[in-house]
Design an enzyme around this catalytic site. Structure first.
Site, mmCIF file in Angstrom:
data_model
loop_
_atom_site.group_PDB
_atom_site.id
_atom_site.type_symbol
_atom_site.label_atom_id
_atom_site.label_comp_id
_atom_site.label_asym_id
_atom_site.label_seq_id
_atom_site.Cartn_x
_atom_site.Cartn_y
_atom_site.Cartn_z
ATOM 1 N N SER A 185 0.843 -5.918 -4.577
ATOM 2 C CA SER A 185 1.110 -7.221 -3.961
ATOM 3 C C SER A 185 1.466 -8.207 -5.061
ATOM 4 C CB SER A 185 -0.126 -7.722 -3.199
ATOM 5 O OG SER A 185 0.015 -9.078 -2.826
ATOM 6 N N TYR A 199 -9.439 -8.909 -3.714
ATOM 7 C CA TYR A 199 -8.157 -8.311 -3.358
ATOM 8 C C TYR A 199 -7.147 -8.404 -4.507
ATOM 9 C CZ TYR A 199 -3.753 -7.689 -0.756
ATOM 10 O OH TYR A 199 -2.521 -7.270 -0.320
#
Length: 250
Positions: free
Chosen positions: A140, A153
Site C-alpha cells: 500500500s 497497518y
C-alpha cells in the site's frame, strides 16, 4: 510479466472481497483460469459460480502457515503450472498509537506480513521448479512513510515493500517476475472504516484494471491512481524534519 491472461493459471489469495474480488472478475473476464482463495468456502463458491464455475476454489486461512502450504500443494496438483500468484489478503483497523491493542497488532502482522512471507516461500519453490512465473504482493502507499492513525497497518505494508524489494534483488532468474502492488485509496470494506474523506479514492474495478495492466508490464511496482501516488512518492523523499512538520496537525 504475463503476455496474455487467456489460459493463464493464476492464484489469487484474498479473492473474496475488495480489490481481490474485483481482480478475480477482471482476470476471469480476460480468460484466466483462477485458483480462488480466502477463509470462507461458501463465499468463494458463490464467486466461482458468478464467474461461470470454471475456476478452482481453495479455502485458505493466511494466519495459519499450514493452511497456506496445503492450499499451495492442492493448486499445484490441479494446475499444470502457476503463471502468477497474487497475495491480496489484508487486515486493517485504523487506530491512534495510544489506543493500539497488542492483539490487534498480532492479527495485523499475521495476516499482512507473516502470511505474505509464508505464501512467498512456498510459491517461490514452485516457480523455481517451473523455471518461470510471477509473484505479486499487495502492499500500500500507506507503507511509503509513517502516517497518523495508520498503525500497525502502515508498518506491515512498509515491510511488504521491503520484502518484495529483497525478493527482486535476490532473484537471479529473469523468467521469474517479482512485483509489489501499492494502491492508493480504493473503496472497499476496509477503507469504509476510515472516518475521514479519502483523497482521489477509486472504485475496486478501476484498481483491478490497473493491477491487470501492471502484471503485464515490466515494472516492479504497480501503483495507482498515479496523480495521488506520485504526490506521496514526493513526500517519501522529503527530509524527516520537513515531513514531520507537514504532518503534525493531521
Amino acid at each position: 510479466m504475463i503476455k496474455s491472461f487467456k489460459g493463464a493459471h493464476i492464484w489469487i489469495l484474498g479473492a473474496s472481497s475488495g480489490i481481490g474480488l474485483a481482480l478475480a472478475r477482471e482476470l476471469s473476464d480476460a480468460g484466466a483460469i483462477l485458483a480462488l482463495s480466502s477463509r470462507r468456502r461458501p463465499e468463494l463458491n458463490d464467486i466461482n459460480e458468478a464467474l461461470g464455475g470454471q475456476h478452482l476454489v481453495v479455502p485458505c486461512d493466511v494466519s495459519d502457515a499450514a493452511s497456506i502450504e496445503e492450499a499451495c500443494n492442492k493448486i499445484t496438483k490441479h494446475f499444470p503450472r502457476i503463471d502468477s500468484a497474487i497475495y491480496m489478503a489484508g487486515y486493517y483497523n485504523p487506530t491512534k498509537f495510544k489506543d493500539i491493542e497488542i492483539e490487534e497488532v498480532r492479527k495485523t502482522i499475521d495476516v499482512n506480513l507473516i502470511g505474505a512471507f509464508v505464501f512467498s516461500t512456498h510459491i517461490l519453490k514452485v516457480l523455481r521448479k517451473q523455471d518461470k512465473g510471477q509473484i505479486a504482493l499487495c502492499a500500500s502507499v500507506a507503507g511509503y512513510r509513517g502516517l497518523p492513525n495508520g498503525q500497525p497497518y502502515s508498518a506491515t505494508k512498509a515491510a511488504i515493500i521491503n520484502m518484495a524489494e529483497s525478493l527482486r534483488i535476490e532473484n537471479k532468474n529473469p523468467a521469474i517476475d517479482i512485483k509489489v502492488i501499492n494502491p492508493g485509496f480504493v473503496r472497499t470494506p476496509m477503507t469504509d472504516k476510515n472516518p475521514f474523506k479519502m483523497p482521489m479514492i477509486i472504485e475496486p474495478e478501476n484498481a483491478a484494471k490497473a493491477i491487470a495492466s501492471g502484471l503485464q508490464s515490466r515494472a516492479f511496482e504497480i501503483h495507482f491512481p498515479k496523480k495521488f501516488t506520485y504526490f506521496l512518492k514526493l513526500l517519501r523523499i522529503l527530509p524527516s524534519w520537513i515531513y514531520f512538520r507537514l504532518m503534525k496537525d493531521q
